[in-house]
Design a protein around this motif. Structure first.
Motif, PDB file in Angstrom:
ATOM      1  N   ARG A  92      10.500   4.495  -6.570  1.00 31.49           N
ATOM      2  CA  ARG A  92      11.834   4.825  -6.060  1.00 31.49           C
ATOM      3  C   ARG A  92      12.554   3.582  -5.561  1.00 31.49           C
ATOM      4  O   ARG A  92      13.726   3.350  -5.884  1.00 31.49           O
ATOM      5  N   TYR A  93      11.863   2.743  -4.797  1.00 27.07           N
ATOM      6  CA  TYR A  93      12.483   1.515  -4.290  1.00 27.07           C
ATOM      7  C   TYR A  93      12.719   0.498  -5.406  1.00 27.07           C
ATOM      8  O   TYR A  93      13.710  -0.222  -5.382  1.00 27.07           O
ATOM      9  N   ARG A  94      11.829   0.462  -6.388  1.00 23.97           N
ATOM     10  CA  ARG A  94      12.029  -0.415  -7.539  1.00 23.97           C
ATOM     11  C   ARG A  94      13.324  -0.049  -8.265  1.00 23.97           C
ATOM     12  O   ARG A  94      14.119  -0.926  -8.621  1.00 23.97           O
ATOM     13  N   GLN A  95      13.546   1.254  -8.449  1.00 25.17           N
ATOM     14  CA  GLN A  95      14.751   1.729  -9.121  1.00 25.17           C
ATOM     15  C   GLN A  95      15.994   1.436  -8.275  1.00 25.17           C
ATOM     16  O   GLN A  95      17.019   1.002  -8.796  1.00 25.17           O
ATOM     17  N   MET A  96      15.893   1.655  -6.973  1.00 18.79           N
ATOM     18  CA  MET A  96      17.015   1.360  -6.068  1.00 18.79           C
ATOM     19  C   MET A  96      17.393  -0.107  -6.140  1.00 18.79           C
ATOM     20  O   MET A  96      18.576  -0.446  -6.204  1.00 18.79           O
ATOM     21  N   ALA A  97      16.397  -0.972  -6.096  1.00 16.05           N
ATOM     22  CA  ALA A  97      16.652  -2.415  -6.141  1.00 16.05           C
ATOM     23  C   ALA A  97      17.287  -2.811  -7.470  1.00 16.05           C
ATOM     24  O   ALA A  97      18.221  -3.620  -7.502  1.00 16.05           O
ATOM     25  N   ALA A  98      16.804  -2.236  -8.552  1.00 14.89           N
ATOM     26  CA  ALA A  98      17.371  -2.541  -9.867  1.00 14.89           C
ATOM     27  C   ALA A  98      18.822  -2.077  -9.945  1.00 14.89           C
ATOM     28  O   ALA A  98      19.684  -2.806 -10.451  1.00 14.89           O
ATOM     29  N   ASP A  99      19.101  -0.883  -9.438  1.00 11.69           N
ATOM     30  CA  ASP A  99      20.469  -0.350  -9.462  1.00 11.69           C
ATOM     31  C   ASP A  99      21.425  -1.206  -8.644  1.00 11.69           C
ATOM     32  O   ASP A  99      22.594  -1.353  -8.998  1.00 11.69           O
ATOM     33  N   ALA A 100      20.925  -1.763  -7.542  1.00  6.99           N
ATOM     34  CA  ALA A 100      21.766  -2.579  -6.650  1.00  6.99           C
ATOM     35  C   ALA A 100      21.710  -4.067  -7.003  1.00  6.99           C
ATOM     36  O   ALA A 100      22.369  -4.876  -6.355  1.00  6.99           O
ATOM     37  N   SER A 101      20.914  -4.424  -7.981  1.00  6.51           N
ATOM     38  CA  SER A 101      20.739  -5.823  -8.408  1.00  6.51           C
ATOM     39  C   SER A 101      20.290  -6.730  -7.266  1.00  6.51           C
ATOM     40  O   SER A 101      20.837  -7.805  -7.046  1.00  6.51           O
TER      41      SER A 101
ATOM     42  N   GLY B 251       2.188  -7.317   2.206  1.00  6.28           N
ATOM     43  CA  GLY B 251       1.241  -6.756   3.164  1.00  6.28           C
ATOM     44  C   GLY B 251       1.017  -5.268   3.006  1.00  6.28           C
ATOM     45  O   GLY B 251       1.059  -4.728   1.917  1.00  6.28           O
ATOM     46  N   ASP B 252       0.807  -4.604   4.127  1.00  7.68           N
ATOM     47  CA  ASP B 252       0.647  -3.155   4.117  1.00  7.68           C
ATOM     48  C   ASP B 252       1.655  -2.544   5.087  1.00  7.68           C
ATOM     49  O   ASP B 252       2.410  -3.258   5.745  1.00  7.68           O
ATOM     50  N   ARG B 253       1.680  -1.228   5.158  1.00  8.38           N
ATOM     51  CA  ARG B 253       2.676  -0.531   5.985  1.00  8.38           C
ATOM     52  C   ARG B 253       2.547  -0.891   7.468  1.00  8.38           C
ATOM     53  O   ARG B 253       3.542  -1.049   8.159  1.00  8.38           O
ATOM     54  N   GLU B 254       1.324  -1.045   7.931  1.00  7.14           N
ATOM     55  CA  GLU B 254       1.104  -1.400   9.333  1.00  7.14           C
ATOM     56  C   GLU B 254       1.647  -2.796   9.633  1.00  7.14           C
ATOM     57  O   GLU B 254       2.354  -3.009  10.624  1.00  7.14           O
ATOM     58  N   LEU B 255       1.341  -3.754   8.790  1.00 13.60           N
ATOM     59  CA  LEU B 255       1.786  -5.132   8.972  1.00 13.60           C
ATOM     60  C   LEU B 255       3.307  -5.234   8.892  1.00 13.60           C
ATOM     61  O   LEU B 255       3.938  -5.912   9.715  1.00 13.60           O
TER      62      LEU B 255
ATOM     63  N   ASP C  78       0.808  -1.222   0.000  1.00 17.68           N
ATOM     64  CA  ASP C  78       0.000   0.000   0.000  1.00 17.68           C
ATOM     65  C   ASP C  78       0.841   1.272   0.000  1.00 17.68           C
ATOM     66  O   ASP C  78       0.316   2.366   0.187  1.00 17.68           O
ATOM     67  N   ALA C  79       2.138   1.145  -0.248  1.00 15.59           N
ATOM     68  CA  ALA C  79       2.989   2.336  -0.357  1.00 15.59           C
ATOM     69  C   ALA C  79       2.581   3.119  -1.601  1.00 15.59           C
ATOM     70  O   ALA C  79       2.047   2.546  -2.562  1.00 15.59           O
ATOM     71  N   SER C  80       2.838   4.418  -1.597  1.00 16.74           N
ATOM     72  CA  SER C  80       2.462   5.244  -2.741  1.00 16.74           C
ATOM     73  C   SER C  80       3.220   4.810  -3.990  1.00 16.74           C
ATOM     74  O   SER C  80       4.280   4.187  -3.913  1.00 16.74           O
ATOM     75  N   GLU C  81       2.679   5.145  -5.133  1.00 20.76           N
ATOM     76  CA  GLU C  81       3.319   4.766  -6.400  1.00 20.76           C
ATOM     77  C   GLU C  81       4.708   5.378  -6.517  1.00 20.76           C
ATOM     78  O   GLU C  81       5.635   4.729  -7.014  1.00 20.76           O
ATOM     79  N   ASP C  82       4.885   6.614  -6.048  1.00 27.32           N
ATOM     80  CA  ASP C  82       6.206   7.250  -6.082  1.00 27.32           C
ATOM     81  C   ASP C  82       7.201   6.479  -5.222  1.00 27.32           C
ATOM     82  O   ASP C  82       8.347   6.274  -5.620  1.00 27.32           O
ATOM     83  N   THR C  83       6.770   6.053  -4.046  1.00 29.37           N
ATOM     84  CA  THR C  83       7.634   5.281  -3.149  1.00 29.37           C
ATOM     85  C   THR C  83       7.984   3.947  -3.781  1.00 29.37           C
ATOM     86  O   THR C  83       9.156   3.541  -3.782  1.00 29.37           O
ATOM     87  N   ARG C  84       6.991   3.280  -4.339  1.00 32.74           N
ATOM     88  CA  ARG C  84       7.229   1.985  -4.987  1.00 32.74           C
ATOM     89  C   ARG C  84       8.211   2.142  -6.149  1.00 32.74           C
ATOM     90  O   ARG C  84       9.125   1.343  -6.309  1.00 32.74           O
TER      91      ARG C  84
ATOM     92  N   ASP D  22       6.613   1.090  14.194  1.00 33.00           N
ATOM     93  CA  ASP D  22       5.408   1.698  13.649  1.00 33.00           C
ATOM     94  C   ASP D  22       5.336   1.397  12.156  1.00 33.00           C
ATOM     95  O   ASP D  22       6.109   0.605  11.643  1.00 33.00           O
ATOM     96  N   PHE D  23       4.478   2.084  11.473  1.00 32.97           N
ATOM     97  CA  PHE D  23       4.302   1.902  10.035  1.00 32.97           C
ATOM     98  C   PHE D  23       5.643   1.960   9.310  1.00 32.97           C
ATOM     99  O   PHE D  23       6.464   2.826   9.589  1.00 32.97           O
ATOM    100  N   ARG D  24       5.853   1.042   8.375  1.00 28.49           N
ATOM    101  CA  ARG D  24       7.073   1.020   7.563  1.00 28.49           C
ATOM    102  C   ARG D  24       6.687   0.766   6.113  1.00 28.49           C
ATOM    103  O   ARG D  24       5.990  -0.202   5.809  1.00 28.49           O
ATOM    104  N   ALA D  25       7.152   1.622   5.209  1.00 30.12           N
ATOM    105  CA  ALA D  25       6.890   1.443   3.789  1.00 30.12           C
ATOM    106  C   ALA D  25       7.877   0.466   3.175  1.00 30.12           C
ATOM    107  O   ALA D  25       7.571  -0.191   2.188  1.00 30.12           O
ATOM    108  N   ALA D  26       9.079   0.377   3.763  1.00 26.43           N
ATOM    109  CA  ALA D  26      10.099  -0.513   3.195  1.00 26.43           C
ATOM    110  C   ALA D  26      11.006  -1.051   4.294  1.00 26.43           C
ATOM    111  O   ALA D  26      11.250  -0.395   5.300  1.00 26.43           O
ATOM    112  N   VAL D  27      11.496  -2.265   4.050  1.00 27.52           N
ATOM    113  CA  VAL D  27      12.427  -2.931   4.957  1.00 27.52           C
ATOM    114  C   VAL D  27      13.494  -3.593   4.097  1.00 27.52           C
ATOM    115  O   VAL D  27      13.179  -4.235   3.093  1.00 27.52           O
TER     116      VAL D  27
END
Length: 108
Positions: free
Chosen positions: A51-60, A67-71, A43-49, A79-84
């Motif tokens: 950004r992390y998609r690009q980061m993951a691709a850059d780092a291979s 789940g969602d941020r709460e879970l 449930d992270a925002s599209e911009d957040t998704r 507390d709420f986490r958009a990424a781990v």
């Protein structure tokens, strides 16, 4: 359900000190090549998704949506986490294995 196994493994990784959470810590771990796996809340925002998609691709490294941020935050005792970011190769491999076999978990 595989999601529960993933959350249990993520909780164990947190207790072992092998997880980075929060935007700054995750970004630092990925850019410093310490992250082995990236989990992003579905449930992270599209911009957040994006950004992390690009980061993951850059780092291979693999990225999965879970789940969602709460879970995501709750399973690591925060507390709420958009990424781990998972920092340990063993935990990352075990979590990725379950993510790949879980039809409810998105992958990028």
């Amino acid at each position: 359900m595989n999601e529960q196994k993933i959350l249990n493994l993520l909780g164990m990784a947190q207790r072992a000190g092998r997880v980075a959470s929060g935007d700054f810590a995750v970004t630092k771990a990925v850019q410093g090549r310490k992250a082995r796996l990236l989990l992003v809340a579905a449930d992270a925002s599209e911009d957040t998704r994006k950004r992390y998609r690009q980061m993951a691709a850059d780092a291979s490294i693999e990225l999965f949506y879970l789940g969602d941020r709460e879970l995501l935050g709750h399973c690591i005792g925060k507390d709420f986490r958009a990424a781990v970011a998972v920092l340990d190769a063993g935990f990352a491999n075990a979590i990725a294995k379950h993510c790949r076999s879980d039809s409810d978990t998105g992958v990028d």
